[in-house]
Design a protein around this motif. Structure first.
Motif, PDB file in Angstrom:
ATOM      1  N   ALA A   7       0.850  -1.192   0.000  1.00 31.97           N
ATOM      2  CA  ALA A   7       0.000   0.000   0.000  1.00 31.97           C
ATOM      3  C   ALA A   7       0.879   1.234   0.000  1.00 31.97           C
ATOM      4  O   ALA A   7       1.877   1.293   0.718  1.00 31.97           O
TER       5      ALA A   7
ATOM      6  N   MET B 136       0.655   5.265   0.602  1.00 40.44           N
ATOM      7  CA  MET B 136      -0.266   6.252   1.163  1.00 40.44           C
ATOM      8  C   MET B 136       0.157   7.666   0.759  1.00 40.44           C
ATOM      9  O   MET B 136       1.342   7.970   0.707  1.00 40.44           O
TER      10      MET B 136
ATOM     11  N   GLN C 153      -4.905   6.321  -0.675  1.00 37.33           N
ATOM     12  CA  GLN C 153      -4.324   4.980  -0.724  1.00 37.33           C
ATOM     13  C   GLN C 153      -4.417   4.294  -2.088  1.00 37.33           C
ATOM     14  O   GLN C 153      -5.501   4.137  -2.630  1.00 37.33           O
TER      15      GLN C 153
ATOM     16  N   VAL D 136       5.062   3.524   2.506  1.00 33.59           N
ATOM     17  CA  VAL D 136       4.818   2.334   1.697  1.00 33.59           C
ATOM     18  C   VAL D 136       4.821   1.123   2.621  1.00 33.59           C
ATOM     19  O   VAL D 136       5.775   0.911   3.359  1.00 33.59           O
ATOM     20  N   ILE D 137       3.721   0.379   2.608  1.00 35.01           N
ATOM     21  CA  ILE D 137       3.604  -0.734   3.546  1.00 35.01           C
ATOM     22  C   ILE D 137       3.366  -2.034   2.789  1.00 35.01           C
ATOM     23  O   ILE D 137       2.340  -2.182   2.122  1.00 35.01           O
TER      24      ILE D 137
ATOM     25  N   LEU E   1      -2.632  -0.960   8.471  1.00 35.88           N
ATOM     26  CA  LEU E   1      -2.648   0.289   7.706  1.00 35.88           C
ATOM     27  C   LEU E   1      -3.193   1.441   8.550  1.00 35.88           C
ATOM     28  O   LEU E   1      -2.740   2.572   8.448  1.00 35.88           O
TER      29      LEU E   1
ATOM     30  N   PHE F 176      -0.578   2.614  10.855  1.00 37.12           N
ATOM     31  CA  PHE F 176       0.357   3.401  10.060  1.00 37.12           C
ATOM     32  C   PHE F 176      -0.155   4.835   9.866  1.00 37.12           C
ATOM     33  O   PHE F 176       0.566   5.806  10.047  1.00 37.12           O
ATOM     34  N   GLU F 177      -1.430   4.942   9.520  1.00 35.50           N
ATOM     35  CA  GLU F 177      -2.021   6.267   9.279  1.00 35.50           C
ATOM     36  C   GLU F 177      -2.071   7.104  10.554  1.00 35.50           C
ATOM     37  O   GLU F 177      -1.860   8.313  10.531  1.00 35.50           O
TER      38      GLU F 177
ATOM     39  N   ASN G  97       1.258   8.384  11.175  1.00 39.07           N
ATOM     40  CA  ASN G  97       1.512   9.407  10.178  1.00 39.07           C
ATOM     41  C   ASN G  97       0.905  10.754  10.562  1.00 39.07           C
ATOM     42  O   ASN G  97       1.540  11.813  10.468  1.00 39.07           O
TER      43      ASN G  97
END
Lengths: 312, 80
Positions: free
Chosen positions: A133, A135, A166, A191-192, B40, B43-44, B47
């Protein structure tokens, strides 16, 4: 409420999903039993996931679609007057949408799905696919890096345009790794790598796509009762094109972002209801347009919550 | 910044990112188990915290609960 239905895709599954609905609602239970008979799978056992069945493409695809359709039938029974303007499913969820919109009948749909899952699992096992992914990065930058990281034998390309924030890229593991390195070189840290069994919606699923084309040749598609917006074209499915689009779907990127935009701009929805496990699609919708009201239904309690909200 | 102030920030961001009610976000809430975040989402959240507080965070720093996030952020803010 002017509603758009959203149908969950693969990746949203979790152990015991829908079991409270199975226990408490006869139409839901009936749906699961019919789907088990049609696919020859014991979905009740698969949902319990005691032997990690939900990690396998071949089981999880029918399991998710059946859950979504069970909930859709409950909604049709309890809220027949609901103003549903359109539907979008993510990848696998497109089958839930096409069945919910009476384009594909349930029996044929479930059988097709069983084969689709088998074709996909086979390609996933044969190739060294990976996904990641990315972002908050411009699409142009992402597409450029993918091009640079691809070569004649190993490719990486955008696979899911999920939301303004995304995009998921996918391809051969070596090419995906090269792309991640290029992102890092450009100081793009968001980047994941994702834990997936294959690079879905990339050319790595060519074989599955070709088998799907043959499999769909004799399947009948009717006109949808409400527009179902295709991930592949970001336009409503037309029955005469559905076979071709669903064949291409396996190797083409999904455009969920554009599909939701279509429902907002052309069908004037103000509410989305995510039907099936998880709330990934509601989160994407929020990133697309904050003003859209969001509900998700995957258990008895959020089902009741939606019923009450819809009755004002 | 005090721990309480950081908790306030973390809570706002978590509520926004995960679509959960504010009263569900407590110091001992497990982000993945109780608040149903996936990696995710974590992660966000990291962020957003980075942008708001002008610090650097790693998403895979082994945070499990809201308390872990608050302490990690506090450490980075203090070290600034």
């Amino acid at each position: 409420m002017k509603i758009g239905f959203l149908f969950s895709g693969q990746g949203a599954q979790y152990s015991n999903m829908g079991l409270d609905l199975y226990e408490s609602d006869s139409i839901y239970r009936e749906t699961v039993e019919q789907a088990s008979a049609l696919t020859g799978m014991d979905l009740g056992t698969i949902y319990r996931n005691e032997n990690n069945e939900l990690a396998q493409t071949v089981y999880v695809q029918p399991a998710i679609v059946t859950m979504s359709l069970g909930i859709t039938r409950m909604l049709k029974r309890d809220l027949p007057q609901l103003d549903v303007r359109g539907m979008v499913g993510l990848s696998l969820g497109e089958y839930s949408a096409l069945i919910a919109a009476d384009s594909l009948d349930f029996e044929n749909g479930m059988r097709v799905l069983k084969d689709r899952a088998m074709y996909m699992q086979s390609d996933a096992e044969k190739t060294d696919g990976a996904m990641a992914a990315v972002m908050k990065t411009d699409i142009d930058v992402i597409e450029n890096i993918c091009k640079k990281a691809s070569n004649g034998s190993e490719v990486v390309c955008p696979a899911n345009y999920n939301s303004p924030k995304q995009v998921v890229i996918g391809g051969n593991k070596a090419a995906v790794d090269r792309a991640i390195k290029l992102f890092h070189e450009q100081e793009i840290k968001n980047v994941i790598p994702l834990k997936v069994s294959g690079a879905f919606h990339t050319p790595l699923f060519k074989k599955a796509s070709s088998l799907m084309g043959k499999r769909l040749a004799n399947v009948q598609f009717e006109k949808t009762t409400v527009p179902v917006i295709s991930n592949t074209t970001a336009q409503p499915f037309a029955p005469e094109k559905s076979r071709e689009i669903l064949t291409r779907q396996l190797t083409s990127p999904t455009h969920f972002h554009q599909c939701v935009d279509y429902m907002i701009n052309n069908l004037e929805i103000d509410t989305v209801v995510e039907i099936g496990p998880g709330q990934t699609l509601s989160k994407f919708t929020k990133q697309i347009d904050k003003k859209i009201e969001r509900y998700h239904i995957d258990n008895q309690s959020n089902y009741q919550k939606f019923i009450e909200a819809s009755r004002g | 910044m005090t721990e309480q102030e950081i908790f306030g920030k973390v809570k706002d961001i978590v509520v926004e990112q995960l679509d959960v009610d504010a009263d569900k976000v407590k110091m001992d809430s497990d982000i993945k188990e109780d608040l149903e975040a996936d990696s995710l989402d974590v992660f966000e959240i990291m962020n957003e915290l980075e942008d708001e507080l002008d610090i650097k965070l790693e998403a895979d720093e082994g945070v499990k609960t809201i308390k872990d996030v608050v302490e990690y952020v506090k450490k980075e803010v203090d070290a600034k």
